[in-house]
Enzyme design. Structure first.
Site: not given
Ligand code: ADP
Length: 378
Positions: A5, A71, A160, A189, A191-192, A221, A262, A311, A313, A364
């Protein structure tokens, strides 16, 4: 399978057995190409990854490697299945870079370097957009000039996808329900951030669009904004389109509002009474609730809402604040279960909740490895 990735400044890799799901080795090379970094470019990063593997006693040429899965963020209209990479595919991917200038070029670079270093094995590209390819036209279409949209391939692609698909399958398995009859919302949820509404195996809507900028508020973003902001800033603040785009992608979201991208550090700021961090957090959870409400309506009936990503999880407060007060809509959280922690797949809704609320770790890399197996014909 080796899964790679490649992001703009990082390269994650995992050597994984797609049958058992066991990862034999996993790693992350960071800060590629940064001034003070010893890792000059993606070539150096991949060599470093291979060195790290060989230090663990793994020789990729003799360890039984069948294929390398890569990816790729944007498949455009061209790619929606795992695709064996040859020179022609590289050519088409390069053309697609215009649709995803931030994301596709590093992936292409990663593929080219990996093909050079491992020429004997097959290389397969797996696309973040693939899962959403068959989204209903009502959800995939922007209400803009139709000719322009067709000419320039403007539609809502969604991203995603590997994660949304994997987590939706895991959620149905966790609930011991057939996937086909299950209607669910997945909230990725990290970073993106992105949300999706899925009926059986088919996504009915997702929050990201032409690019991964649309939808939820993210680390850097903006997510949804009034598109007029772009023109307004160009005209009145004398910014160029590139400057506005980079502001929206790299200096907005949680970072733009609070100075911190973060979520763990943001949480500490909130606890110390930082007003900007508190506002950023409320904007984030408000947007998330809006999408959950919208997708409950899109689905009509919902069996499960699942949180995933760093986030989703780990941050119990986000889950609580996104779902608080939705009992009348069928969501009853069990606060003890929600706070209970743990790492694996778990249910955090009360037994009597009509809609099950789950936390399911995404994987992923494993999903990409399994996609590669299907591309190899099982
Ligand atoms: P990526 O999207 O790059 O794969 P992740 O899914 O790992 O990233 O998500 C990164 C986000 O998850 C960061 O904002 C990070 O602070 C947040 N995160 C990770 N662990 C925790 C935790 N224990 N509590 C709250 N947030 C966390």
């Amino acid at each position: 399978m080796l899964v790679i990735n490649s992001g703009s400044s990082s390269l994650k890799y995992q050597l994984v057995d797609p049958d058992s799901g066991a990862a034999r080795a996993t790693g992350n090379v960071e800060r590629i190409g940064e001034e003070s970094s010893p890792v000059r470019d993606h070539d150096a990063a991949l060599r470093q990854a291979f060195d790290a593997l060989s230090e663990q006693g793994i020789d990729l040429r003799t360890c039984g490697l069948v294929a390398v899965g890569h990816r790729v963020v944007h498949g455009g209209n061209t790619f929606y299945k795992p695709t064996r990479v040859d020179d022609a595919v590289i050519g088409k991917l390069t053309e697609l870079s215009e649709l995803a200038p931030l994301h596709n070029p590093p992936a292409i670079k990663g593929i080219e370097v990996a093909r050079k270093l491992l020429p004997e094995v097959m290389h397969i590209a797996v696309f973040d957009t693939a899962f959403f390819h068959d989204m209903p036209p009502a959800a995939a279409t922007y209400a803009i000039d139709r000719g322009l949209a067709e000419r320039w391939q403007i539609r809502r692609y969604g991203f995603h996808g590997t994660s949304h698909r994997y987590v939706s399958e895991q959620a149905a398995a966790f609930l011991e329900r057939p996937l086909r009859g299950t209607k669910q919302i997945v909230l990725h949820l990290g970073n993106g951030c992105s949300a999706s509404a899925i009926a059986g195996t088919r996504p009915l809507d997702t929050s990201m669009g032409l690019t991964p900028l649309e939808g939820l508020v993210m680390g850097t973003r903006s997510g949804d904004i009034d598109p007029s902001i772009v023109g307004y800033l160009c005209h009145t603040a004398n910014m160029s389109v590139d400057e506005v785009e980079s502001m929206l992608n790299q200096r907005s979201g949680m970072l733009g509002l609070s100075g911190e991208r973060d979520f763990r550090r943001l949480r500490t700021m909130i606890e110390s009474g930082d007003g900007a961090a508190q506002l950023a957090y409320s904007v984030f959870t408000h947007r998330l609730r809006k999408y959950i409400g919208a997708y409950l309506a899109v689905l009509g009936h919902t069996d499960a809402i699942t949180f995933t990503g760093g986030i989703g999880e780990n941050d119990a407060a986000v889950r609580r604040d996104a779902l608080a007060g939705l009992e009348e809509l069928g969501v009853v959280l069990d606060e003890r279960r929600n706070l209970g922690g743990g790492k694996g797949a778990r249910q955090i809704s009360a037994e009597e909740s009509p809609i099950a609320v789950l936390v399911i770790p995404t994987n992923e890399e494993l999903a990409i490895a399994r996609d590669c197996v299907s591309a190899l014909g099982g």
